[in-house]
Write a protein that holds these residues in place. Structure first.
Motif, PDB file in Angstrom:
ATOM      1  N   LEU A 161       0.828  -1.212   0.000  1.00  0.00           N
ATOM      2  CA  LEU A 161       0.000   0.000   0.000  1.00  0.00           C
ATOM      3  C   LEU A 161       0.857   1.255   0.000  1.00  0.00           C
ATOM      4  O   LEU A 161       0.547   2.235  -0.697  1.00  0.00           O
ATOM      5  CB  LEU A 161      -0.921   0.000   1.225  1.00  0.00           C
ATOM      6  CG  LEU A 161      -2.076  -1.012   1.205  1.00  0.00           C
ATOM      7  CD1 LEU A 161      -2.773  -1.055   2.559  1.00  0.00           C
ATOM      8  CD2 LEU A 161      -3.088  -0.641   0.116  1.00  0.00           C
ATOM      9  N   PRO A 165      -0.784   2.822  -3.655  1.00  0.00           N
ATOM     10  CA  PRO A 165      -1.696   3.961  -3.479  1.00  0.00           C
ATOM     11  C   PRO A 165      -1.147   5.075  -2.600  1.00  0.00           C
ATOM     12  O   PRO A 165      -1.517   6.237  -2.762  1.00  0.00           O
ATOM     13  CB  PRO A 165      -2.939   3.313  -2.842  1.00  0.00           C
ATOM     14  CG  PRO A 165      -2.854   1.875  -3.207  1.00  0.00           C
ATOM     15  CD  PRO A 165      -1.400   1.552  -3.263  1.00  0.00           C
ATOM     16  N   SER A 169      -3.823   5.680   1.969  1.00  0.00           N
ATOM     17  CA  SER A 169      -4.523   4.410   1.789  1.00  0.00           C
ATOM     18  C   SER A 169      -4.074   3.382   2.825  1.00  0.00           C
ATOM     19  O   SER A 169      -4.884   2.593   3.328  1.00  0.00           O
ATOM     20  CB  SER A 169      -4.265   3.859   0.380  1.00  0.00           C
ATOM     21  OG  SER A 169      -4.771   4.732  -0.605  1.00  0.00           O
ATOM     22  N   LEU A 172      -5.899   4.176   5.986  1.00  0.00           N
ATOM     23  CA  LEU A 172      -7.328   3.868   5.861  1.00  0.00           C
ATOM     24  C   LEU A 172      -7.577   2.380   6.060  1.00  0.00           C
ATOM     25  O   LEU A 172      -8.507   1.981   6.786  1.00  0.00           O
ATOM     26  CB  LEU A 172      -7.828   4.309   4.488  1.00  0.00           C
ATOM     27  CG  LEU A 172      -9.339   4.112   4.226  1.00  0.00           C
ATOM     28  CD1 LEU A 172     -10.151   4.931   5.212  1.00  0.00           C
ATOM     29  CD2 LEU A 172      -9.675   4.498   2.784  1.00  0.00           C
TER      30      LEU A 172
END
Length: 400
Positions: A161, A165, A169, A172
């Motif tokens: 991640l 992204p 991200s 999250l």
């Protein structure tokens, strides 16, 4: 509270829920534990010492939190620990996003350590209460698989991640994993019987004497085991850049495969032969894995290194935890689990600090060769412990 009955059924609804909750909790931890050091260096211009503090301050905060948590468990504060710990952890994860300096990031790491220390004490203690006594090694082996899988899959997900992204991200997904525990934890508290308060005087008195002596050796071994793991968490991403290994995160994937293979077998081996059958060969596998990693020059070379490390770590960690749980009275399982995770976190903290200092003057490859000294010392300490125990047993038999 003791929930064990005469039934030998292991896969109850309570055990399954506990295992899932523990998997999510440790996955949330591991996604940030392996990525924040790299993020701090690249985005916040942190020095190598500050990078090591990202991991070690979290670990020390979790240790301090568990000292409180063990006492709260004895007094019946199980549910409070779970939900308060999760809430504090979520606040800290949110704070990572707004941390514009290394100082704020370190403060959030300490806050996360406090919350994680609370929740991580409750789940394994509850698991040891619902596992049939005669299947404790097997049960803790399967439950510990959730921890070990998270320690392998979490860094893989986190690094993917962060490199894909981005940091937002990553946070999250971490927050989502922690938030999902809330409804599962509520369902868990509805399934399990209410927790009874245990008399605190007996565990406290025994802790000053026999309990502490029985837990000292497995705690020391667990600390030494965790030193090398601290080096993986804190510096593997940086080692990948140094060695030009584009897919360094695959180490954690291969490590997870090895753990899945060995974990179902290790619990049964423990129940039949005891910890020595796992700790001695496991140490050798970890030493081999670290040395292979230090010489890796391609993604393919990561496979044998991760396989060796995963077999060693995946068999030794649950063996040590089960050993500690079986060494104390049932009312002291919260204390035993707290000491297990405290020794793990302290080992990680020591590992990142010591190995970070080594990396200041050497390459990361050389650092991993030095890290193999920790499992080697573990093996020597355990062999010496076995020799002393055998000599003591012979003396006792002779005097009788």
């Amino acid at each position: 509270m003791v929930l064990n009955t005469t039934s030998d059924r292991l896969w109850t609804k309570s055990f399954i829920l506990l295992t899932i909750c523990n998997l999510l909790l440790f996955t949330g931890l591991q996604m940030t534990l392996s990525t924040l050091p790299a993020y701090a260096e690249e985005s916040l211009n942190a020095s190598s010492v500050q990078v090591s503090l990202v991991t070690s301050l979290f670990a020390l905060s979790a240790i301090a939190s568990r000292l409180f948590s063990a006492k709260a468990m004895e007094k019946g504060g199980r549910n409070l620990l779970i939900f308060l710990g999760l809430a504090v952890s979520l606040v800290a994860v949110t704070g990572y996003y707004w941390a514009g300096s290394i100082t704020v990031l370190l403060l959030m790491r300490m806050l996360f350590g406090i919350g994680f220390g609370m929740a991580s004490t409750a789940f394994p203690t509850m698991a040891s209460d619902v596992i049939p006594i005669r299947r404790m090694g097997e049960g803790m082996g399967y439950f510990g698989l959730s921890t070990s899988l998270a320690m392998s899959a979490g860094p893989l997900i986190g690094l993917s991640l962060l490199q894909g992204p981005g940091f937002g991200s990553l946070l999250l997904v971490t927050a989502a994993a922690l938030a999902l525990i809330f409804p599962l934890g509520y369902r868990l508290t509805a399934v399990l019987p209410g927790q009874h308060k245990e008399p605190a005087a007996v565990p406290a008195a025994d802790f000053k004497g026999g309990a502490f002596r029985r837990l000292f050796i497995p705690c020391l071994l667990n600390l030494l085991l965790s030193v090398s793991y601290g080096g993986l968490l804190g510096f593997l991403a940086l080692y990948g850049k140094e060695a030009h290994l584009e897919h360094i995160a695959y180490f954690f994937l291969f490590n997870a495969v090895a753990i899945v293979i060995i974990r179902p077998l290790s619990g049964k081996i423990y129940d039949r032969f005891g910890p020595a059958a796992l700790l001695i060969p496991g140490s050798l596998f970890i030493i081999g894995g670290l040395l292979l990693l230090s010489f890796a020059s391609s993604t393919a070379a990561l496979f044998p290194a991760a396989l060796c490390y995963g077999i060693g770590f995946g068999s030794m960690q649950p063996a040590l935890q089960t050993w500690m749980i079986q060494s104390v009275d049932t009312r002291q399982r919260g204390m035993a689990n707290g000491m297990f995770f405290n020794s793990l976190d302290l080992g990680v903290a020591i590992g990142t600090m010591l190995l970070g200092s080594v990396a200041l003057y050497n390459t990361y490859a050389v650092m991993y060769r030095y890290s193999a000294m920790a499992p080697a010392l573990l093996l020597l300490v355990y062999i010496a412990y076995l020799a002393i125990r055998r000599r003591s047993n012979r003396t006792t038999v002779a005097s009788a």
